[in-house]
Design a protein around this motif. Sequence first.
Motif, PDB file in Angstrom:
ATOM      1  N   ALA A 174       0.823  -1.204   0.000  1.00  0.00           N
ATOM      2  CA  ALA A 174       0.000   0.000   0.000  1.00  0.00           C
ATOM      3  C   ALA A 174       0.858   1.255   0.000  1.00  0.00           C
ATOM      4  CB  ALA A 174      -0.931   0.008   1.223  1.00  0.00           C
ATOM      5  N   LEU A 175       2.137   1.126   0.391  1.00  0.00           N
ATOM      6  CA  LEU A 175       3.016   2.290   0.511  1.00  0.00           C
ATOM      7  C   LEU A 175       4.467   1.854   0.468  1.00  0.00           C
ATOM      8  CD1 LEU A 175       3.386   5.362   1.260  1.00  0.00           C
ATOM      9  CD2 LEU A 175       3.448   4.615   3.648  1.00  0.00           C
ATOM     10  N   LEU A 176       5.280   2.561  -0.325  1.00  0.00           N
ATOM     11  CA  LEU A 176       6.734   2.421  -0.308  1.00  0.00           C
ATOM     12  C   LEU A 176       7.322   3.788   0.010  1.00  0.00           C
ATOM     13  CD1 LEU A 176       7.367   0.304  -3.546  1.00  0.00           C
ATOM     14  CD2 LEU A 176       7.465  -0.514  -1.200  1.00  0.00           C
ATOM     15  N   THR A 177       8.255   3.861   0.944  1.00  0.00           N
ATOM     16  CA  THR A 177       8.789   5.162   1.341  1.00  0.00           C
ATOM     17  C   THR A 177      10.233   5.054   1.789  1.00  0.00           C
ATOM     18  OG1 THR A 177       8.466   7.056   2.831  1.00  0.00           O
ATOM     19  CG2 THR A 177       7.935   4.886   3.703  1.00  0.00           C
ATOM     20  N   ASN A 178      10.964   6.164   1.668  1.00  0.00           N
ATOM     21  CA  ASN A 178      12.347   6.240   2.130  1.00  0.00           C
ATOM     22  C   ASN A 178      12.452   6.666   3.579  1.00  0.00           C
ATOM     23  OD1 ASN A 178      13.257   5.605  -0.422  1.00  0.00           O
ATOM     24  ND2 ASN A 178      13.407   7.736  -1.052  1.00  0.00           N
ATOM     25  N   THR A 197       0.849  -5.060   8.360  1.00  0.00           N
ATOM     26  CA  THR A 197       2.120  -5.745   8.096  1.00  0.00           C
ATOM     27  C   THR A 197       3.044  -4.786   7.360  1.00  0.00           C
ATOM     28  OG1 THR A 197       1.021  -7.905   7.920  1.00  0.00           O
ATOM     29  CG2 THR A 197       3.259  -7.743   7.048  1.00  0.00           C
ATOM     30  N   TRP A 198       4.303  -4.727   7.795  1.00  0.00           N
ATOM     31  CA  TRP A 198       5.294  -3.871   7.156  1.00  0.00           C
ATOM     32  C   TRP A 198       6.645  -4.572   7.188  1.00  0.00           C
ATOM     33  CZ3 TRP A 198       9.284  -3.067  10.442  1.00  0.00           C
ATOM     34  CH2 TRP A 198       9.008  -3.149  11.822  1.00  0.00           C
ATOM     35  N   LEU A 199       7.547  -4.103   6.337  1.00  0.00           N
ATOM     36  CA  LEU A 199       8.924  -4.564   6.408  1.00  0.00           C
ATOM     37  C   LEU A 199       9.850  -3.393   6.103  1.00  0.00           C
ATOM     38  CD1 LEU A 199      10.290  -5.017   3.320  1.00  0.00           C
ATOM     39  CD2 LEU A 199       8.704  -6.941   3.332  1.00  0.00           C
ATOM     40  N   ALA A 200      11.046  -3.437   6.683  1.00  0.00           N
ATOM     41  CA  ALA A 200      12.046  -2.398   6.497  1.00  0.00           C
ATOM     42  C   ALA A 200      13.375  -3.059   6.177  1.00  0.00           C
ATOM     43  CB  ALA A 200      12.174  -1.523   7.748  1.00  0.00           C
ATOM     44  N   PHE A 223      11.324   0.992   3.470  1.00  0.00           N
ATOM     45  CA  PHE A 223      10.071   0.677   4.151  1.00  0.00           C
ATOM     46  C   PHE A 223       8.941   0.357   3.180  1.00  0.00           C
ATOM     47  CE2 PHE A 223       6.088   1.750   6.324  1.00  0.00           C
ATOM     48  CZ  PHE A 223       6.231   1.025   7.492  1.00  0.00           C
ATOM     49  N   ALA A 224       8.207  -0.737   3.466  1.00  0.00           N
ATOM     50  CA  ALA A 224       7.028  -1.107   2.689  1.00  0.00           C
ATOM     51  C   ALA A 224       5.894  -1.448   3.647  1.00  0.00           C
ATOM     52  CB  ALA A 224       7.327  -2.300   1.788  1.00  0.00           C
ATOM     53  N   LEU A 225       4.720  -0.874   3.410  1.00  0.00           N
ATOM     54  CA  LEU A 225       3.522  -1.159   4.190  1.00  0.00           C
ATOM     55  C   LEU A 225       2.553  -1.910   3.298  1.00  0.00           C
ATOM     56  CD1 LEU A 225       1.681  -0.714   6.723  1.00  0.00           C
ATOM     57  CD2 LEU A 225       0.925   1.416   5.634  1.00  0.00           C
ATOM     58  N   PHE A 226       2.015  -3.017   3.786  1.00  0.00           N
ATOM     59  CA  PHE A 226       1.130  -3.850   2.989  1.00  0.00           C
ATOM     60  C   PHE A 226      -0.324  -3.554   3.302  1.00  0.00           C
ATOM     61  CE2 PHE A 226       5.186  -5.898   3.024  1.00  0.00           C
ATOM     62  CZ  PHE A 226       5.322  -6.388   1.742  1.00  0.00           C
TER      63      PHE A 226
END
Length: 257
Positions: free
Chosen positions: A27-31, A205-208, A228-231
């Motif tokens: 749902a989101l990719l960010t630095n 759920t997220w991963l970094a 960072f990615a938010l699912f």
Amino acid sequence: MFGPATFNSSPHPQGASVPTTAVRRTALLTNGRRHGPITRLITPWGIGELTRPFVLLNYAEAAQRSRSLFGIHPPSGIAALTVVLNGELLLEDASGQQREVSAPGFAWTRTGSVVWHEVGPASHEPLRAFQLWIAQRAPQDPPAPSDYIAPDDVEQDGPVRVLLGRFGRARSRVRHVPSDVNCFRVQLKDGQHFRYAAPERHNVTWLAVDRGSLQLQAGEQVHWEQLFALFGDSAGVIEAQASGETSFVLGSATRSS
């Protein structure tokens, strides 16, 4: 797209749910935002409203030096997970207790200030660490003692080291573990395949990524520069394959208000 090197999570009531073929999309990719040695990935005034109970996530990378790195002051009802990726830290909690945490160990501290002091000999490798704040549904009064988990005491299933919750055969060594929260550190070799199906109620759920790169089955690629990615909320499986030696942390939980 995925090569022969694979690793799949094992079904478990407290870990990965039963296998499904649906792909869980990002749902989101960010630095994130960098402030000196700290990159802020989740903040209470930013996407923390979307990721509760995960309200803050910082990634720290700094040259080794013999002085205090920084102090944090989480509000009441917040617990802090400090994961040392490289190097050593001396943590001092609200009670004045000081403990050394070496990579790849971690610390779980409750309400109160925590100060990071770098320790150990100077190294050409930078100090690297993640710090995660988690809102607790039922804050304890007085707060329970902190937990400092040595590297050899972190339970592992394949490439997954369990910090909080459970994954396959491995479970967290933290006492008074928050309910409905998983947090793992995952280290993959080049081409290795990772699969995670969150428990049914885990709609956050997220991963970094702190090293390397992940190619997701849905087509996105998450580099360490991106972090960072938010699912999305939908049920499904996160499928990823490592490009190069790759390290990341992953959290999943039931969203709290």
